[in-house]
Design a protein around this motif. Structure first.
Motif, PDB file in Angstrom:
ATOM      1  N   TYR A   1       0.836  -1.201   0.000  1.00  0.00           N
ATOM      2  CA  TYR A   1       0.000   0.000   0.000  1.00  0.00           C
ATOM      3  C   TYR A   1       0.873   1.254   0.000  1.00  0.00           C
ATOM      4  CZ  TYR A   1      -4.345  -2.571   0.880  1.00  0.00           C
ATOM      5  OH  TYR A   1      -5.435  -3.402   0.776  1.00  0.00           O
ATOM      6  N   SER A   2       0.355   2.317  -0.678  1.00  0.00           N
ATOM      7  CA  SER A   2       1.070   3.605  -0.679  1.00  0.00           C
ATOM      8  C   SER A   2       0.752   4.348   0.615  1.00  0.00           C
ATOM      9  CB  SER A   2       0.586   4.482  -1.841  1.00  0.00           C
ATOM     10  OG  SER A   2       0.250   3.676  -2.938  1.00  0.00           O
ATOM     11  N   ASN A   3       1.647   5.267   1.004  1.00  0.00           N
ATOM     12  CA  ASN A   3       1.389   6.113   2.190  1.00  0.00           C
ATOM     13  C   ASN A   3       0.584   7.330   1.755  1.00  0.00           C
ATOM     14  OD1 ASN A   3       3.080   4.384   3.631  1.00  0.00           O
ATOM     15  ND2 ASN A   3       4.893   5.509   2.901  1.00  0.00           N
ATOM     16  N   GLU A   4      -0.497   7.657   2.530  1.00  0.00           N
ATOM     17  CA  GLU A   4      -1.369   8.768   2.106  1.00  0.00           C
ATOM     18  C   GLU A   4      -1.931   9.546   3.291  1.00  0.00           C
ATOM     19  OE1 GLU A   4      -3.984   6.317  -0.248  1.00  0.00           O
ATOM     20  OE2 GLU A   4      -2.566   6.329  -1.886  1.00  0.00           O
ATOM     21  N   GLY A   5      -2.324  10.826   3.025  1.00  0.00           N
ATOM     22  CA  GLY A   5      -2.881  11.662   4.087  1.00  0.00           C
ATOM     23  C   GLY A   5      -4.170  12.322   3.638  1.00  0.00           C
ATOM     24  N   THR A   6      -4.665  13.303   4.431  1.00  0.00           N
ATOM     25  CA  THR A   6      -5.877  14.061   4.100  1.00  0.00           C
ATOM     26  C   THR A   6      -5.576  15.538   4.275  1.00  0.00           C
ATOM     27  OG1 THR A   6      -7.337  12.287   4.825  1.00  0.00           O
ATOM     28  CG2 THR A   6      -8.302  14.481   4.765  1.00  0.00           C
ATOM     29  N   TYR A   7      -5.928  16.381   3.291  1.00  0.00           N
ATOM     30  CA  TYR A   7      -5.545  17.797   3.318  1.00  0.00           C
ATOM     31  C   TYR A   7      -6.784  18.671   3.199  1.00  0.00           C
ATOM     32  CZ  TYR A   7      -1.159  15.450   2.272  1.00  0.00           C
ATOM     33  OH  TYR A   7      -0.080  14.610   2.320  1.00  0.00           O
ATOM     34  N   ASP A   8      -7.069  19.505   4.227  1.00  0.00           N
ATOM     35  CA  ASP A   8      -8.269  20.338   4.165  1.00  0.00           C
ATOM     36  C   ASP A   8      -7.906  21.809   4.271  1.00  0.00           C
ATOM     37  OD1 ASP A   8      -9.477  19.798   7.581  1.00  0.00           O
ATOM     38  OD2 ASP A   8      -7.752  20.888   6.775  1.00  0.00           O
ATOM     39  N   TYR A   9      -8.940  22.632   4.540  1.00  0.00           N
ATOM     40  CA  TYR A   9      -8.737  24.094   4.451  1.00  0.00           C
ATOM     41  C   TYR A   9      -7.809  24.624   5.538  1.00  0.00           C
ATOM     42  CZ  TYR A   9     -12.712  23.694   7.664  1.00  0.00           C
ATOM     43  OH  TYR A   9     -13.550  23.329   8.678  1.00  0.00           O
ATOM     44  N   TYR A  10      -7.444  23.787   6.507  1.00  0.00           N
ATOM     45  CA  TYR A  10      -6.480  24.288   7.514  1.00  0.00           C
ATOM     46  C   TYR A  10      -5.063  24.332   6.945  1.00  0.00           C
ATOM     47  CZ  TYR A  10      -9.999  23.918  11.206  1.00  0.00           C
ATOM     48  OH  TYR A  10     -11.121  24.083  11.990  1.00  0.00           O
ATOM     49  N   CYS A  11      -4.796  23.478   5.928  1.00  0.00           N
ATOM     50  CA  CYS A  11      -3.366  23.324   5.549  1.00  0.00           C
ATOM     51  C   CYS A  11      -3.111  23.447   4.055  1.00  0.00           C
ATOM     52  CB  CYS A  11      -2.862  21.964   6.018  1.00  0.00           C
ATOM     53  SG  CYS A  11      -3.743  20.560   5.267  1.00  0.00           S
ATOM     54  N   ALA A  12      -4.174  23.378   3.220  1.00  0.00           N
ATOM     55  CA  ALA A  12      -3.934  23.276   1.764  1.00  0.00           C
ATOM     56  C   ALA A  12      -3.189  24.491   1.213  1.00  0.00           C
ATOM     57  CB  ALA A  12      -5.260  23.096   1.036  1.00  0.00           C
ATOM     58  N   ALA A  13      -3.544  25.687   1.654  1.00  0.00           N
ATOM     59  CA  ALA A  13      -2.904  26.895   1.084  1.00  0.00           C
ATOM     60  C   ALA A  13      -1.401  26.878   1.355  1.00  0.00           C
ATOM     61  CB  ALA A  13      -3.548  28.146   1.692  1.00  0.00           C
ATOM     62  N   ALA A  14      -1.040  26.518   2.574  1.00  0.00           N
ATOM     63  CA  ALA A  14       0.392  26.529   2.952  1.00  0.00           C
ATOM     64  C   ALA A  14       1.149  25.434   2.194  1.00  0.00           C
ATOM     65  CB  ALA A  14       0.521  26.320   4.455  1.00  0.00           C
ATOM     66  N   LEU A  15       0.465  24.336   1.876  1.00  0.00           N
ATOM     67  CA  LEU A  15       1.144  23.194   1.235  1.00  0.00           C
ATOM     68  C   LEU A  15       1.075  23.254  -0.281  1.00  0.00           C
ATOM     69  CD1 LEU A  15      -0.064  20.292   3.596  1.00  0.00           C
ATOM     70  CD2 LEU A  15       2.207  21.355   3.513  1.00  0.00           C
ATOM     71  N   LEU A  16       0.379  24.255  -0.847  1.00  0.00           N
ATOM     72  CA  LEU A  16       0.193  24.306  -2.308  1.00  0.00           C
ATOM     73  C   LEU A  16       1.528  24.308  -3.071  1.00  0.00           C
ATOM     74  CD1 LEU A  16      -1.536  24.502  -4.837  1.00  0.00           C
ATOM     75  CD2 LEU A  16      -1.804  26.964  -4.410  1.00  0.00           C
ATOM     76  N   PRO A  17       2.518  25.123  -2.696  1.00  0.00           N
ATOM     77  CA  PRO A  17       3.785  25.096  -3.453  1.00  0.00           C
ATOM     78  C   PRO A  17       4.429  23.712  -3.467  1.00  0.00           C
ATOM     79  CG  PRO A  17       3.693  27.011  -1.988  1.00  0.00           C
ATOM     80  CD  PRO A  17       2.525  26.142  -1.612  1.00  0.00           C
ATOM     81  N   TRP A  18       4.377  23.019  -2.318  1.00  0.00           N
ATOM     82  CA  TRP A  18       4.937  21.659  -2.245  1.00  0.00           C
ATOM     83  C   TRP A  18       4.177  20.735  -3.182  1.00  0.00           C
ATOM     84  CZ3 TRP A  18       1.707  17.825   0.330  1.00  0.00           C
ATOM     85  CH2 TRP A  18       2.241  16.545   0.296  1.00  0.00           C
ATOM     86  N   ARG A  19       2.846  20.837  -3.174  1.00  0.00           N
ATOM     87  CA  ARG A  19       2.028  19.939  -4.017  1.00  0.00           C
ATOM     88  C   ARG A  19       2.273  20.218  -5.492  1.00  0.00           C
ATOM     89  NH1 ARG A  19       0.900  15.177  -2.155  1.00  0.00           N
ATOM     90  NH2 ARG A  19      -0.823  14.161  -3.265  1.00  0.00           N
ATOM     91  N   ARG A  20       2.394  21.496  -5.856  1.00  0.00           N
ATOM     92  CA  ARG A  20       2.680  21.853  -7.261  1.00  0.00           C
ATOM     93  C   ARG A  20       4.018  21.260  -7.699  1.00  0.00           C
ATOM     94  NH1 ARG A  20      -1.355  22.768 -10.101  1.00  0.00           N
ATOM     95  NH2 ARG A  20      -2.692  24.517  -9.617  1.00  0.00           N
ATOM     96  N   SER A  21       4.946  21.164  -6.753  1.00  0.00           N
ATOM     97  CA  SER A  21       6.284  20.665  -7.128  1.00  0.00           C
ATOM     98  C   SER A  21       6.231  19.173  -7.456  1.00  0.00           C
ATOM     99  CB  SER A  21       7.264  20.904  -5.969  1.00  0.00           C
ATOM    100  OG  SER A  21       6.961  20.004  -4.887  1.00  0.00           O
ATOM    101  N   LEU A  22       5.182  18.495  -6.959  1.00  0.00           N
ATOM    102  CA  LEU A  22       5.080  17.048  -7.200  1.00  0.00           C
ATOM    103  C   LEU A  22       4.356  16.742  -8.503  1.00  0.00           C
ATOM    104  CD1 LEU A  22       4.032  15.634  -3.689  1.00  0.00           C
ATOM    105  CD2 LEU A  22       6.297  15.644  -4.733  1.00  0.00           C
ATOM    106  N   TYR A  23       3.372  17.604  -8.853  1.00  0.00           N
ATOM    107  CA  TYR A  23       2.527  17.286 -10.026  1.00  0.00           C
ATOM    108  C   TYR A  23       2.926  18.115 -11.227  1.00  0.00           C
ATOM    109  CZ  TYR A  23      -0.883  14.334  -7.605  1.00  0.00           C
ATOM    110  OH  TYR A  23      -1.510  13.308  -6.951  1.00  0.00           O
TER     111      TYR A  23
END
Ligand code: GZL
Length: 319
Positions: free
Chosen positions: A297-319
């Motif tokens: 199984y892959s490792n996975e999490g859940t991202y909501d309005y508390y954290c998505a804005a701060a993590l957006l640059p990191w997520r963009r770097s992956l996709y």
């Protein structure tokens, strides 16, 4: 000409085999979503970085094309076959052909229904039931925190009919909401995991009597692409998605992080597409004669309005 091409491919594989190079046939199911594009990039990129000879095909979400691709890989004598089955039924004959040819098959991303699990060596991907339960549990916590009561009407955008992630994300979500009599799925329709069809389905939902009657409008999409299409439909209908609805997606693609940061969506449950490294670790272990786990199984999490804005640059770097 086709015979010449086939001969040249088999010769290339033979030469690469003599040189010790591994040849993998990967029958990708399509390019239907941002998740799939990232998954393809991971499969192709990791093969290149490891010097693995990858024969890659895109089935455009048609099972018959995937079956033809697997048969072609068998004819070419690849070392290992990677298969993300577009739907979970109808695979036993071609998997039996691969087994009889002595070519191991790794199910990558989605699973198959079979009574004979010796037809594939291993599955690597996500636990889709757990993803559905994560979505349901987040919703229950949100309703308790926001409204003090767990109730509402769910409009469900279902993935590809017959696909393991669609079946199991529904099952996991329903496992959770079954405990809350006033929280129910009132409309459910397939958007085939695409943004365009997610928009069309939402347009139909908005015109339904269930939508008009709904007190707490909840949209649960089996992937972010369908949810983003639905958000477009809501805005075109004059609905403020972030204010008038609770909107839940799955995949955790960067565009979903952006929609959450803009207040148009509330949460996305991660489904990790970047399985290339783990997949080729399994391939190399198989070719070296080692045994590998039946399920990874892959490792996975859940991202909501508390954290998505701060993590957006990191997520963009992956996709
Ligand atoms: C899940 C994968 C699904 C994604 C969709 O592992 O099979 O298919 O959730 C994609 O975005 O189309």
């Amino acid at each position: 000409m086709r015979k010449v091409m086939a001969f040249l491919v088999v010769m290339a594989i033979s030469v690469s085999a003599m040189a010790g190079q591994i040849t993998v046939g990967f029958a990708q199911l399509g390019a239907e979503s941002m998740w799939r594009t990232a998954n393809t990039d991971s499969i192709k990129g990791e093969a290149a970085s490891r010097g693995i000879n990858l024969i890659f095909s895109d089935a455009q979400q048609k099972q018959e094309n995937q079956i033809k691709a697997v048969q072609s890989f068998i004819a070419q004598g690849v070392d290992v076959i990677g298969l993300p089955p577009v739907v979970n039924s109808g695979w036993e004959p071609v998997l039996r052909e691969a087994k009889e040819a002595g070519i191991p098959v790794i199910l990558a991303d989605r699973t198959v229904d079979t009574s004979d699990d010796s037809l594939y060596v291993s599955f690597i991907g996500s636990n889709f039931i757990m993803e559905g339960e994560s979505a349901g549990n987040w919703l229950v916590r949100e309703l308790k925190a926001k409204y003090g009561d767990v109730k509402g009407e769910v409009f469900e955008l279902v993935g590809t009919v017959g696909a393991a992630p669609a079946i199991d994300r529904k099952k996991g979500f329903e496992n959770v909401i079954a405990s809350y009599p006033n929280l129910n799925i009132v409309k459910s329709q397939s958007g085939d995991f695409t943004r365009a069809q997610g928009k069309e389905v939402m347009e139909a939902f908005i015109k339904s009597p269930e939508w008009t009657k709904a007190q707490t409008k909840i949209i649960y999409g089996h992937n972010d692409d369908m949810v983003l299409g639905a958000i477009q439909a809501l805005e075109e209908a004059g609905v403020n998605p972030g204010k008038e609805c609770i909107i839940i997606g799955v995949d955790a693609i960067a565009d979903a992080f952006e929609a959450i940061a803009q207040g148009k969506m509330h949460v996305t449950v991660e489904c990790n597409p970047l399985i290339g490294p783990q997949f080729y670790d399994m391939v190399e272990a198989l070719v070296a004669g080692k045994t590998i786990p039946k399920i990874v199984y892959s490792n996975e999490g859940t991202y909501d309005y508390y954290c998505a804005a701060a993590l957006l640059p990191w997520r963009r770097s992956l996709y």
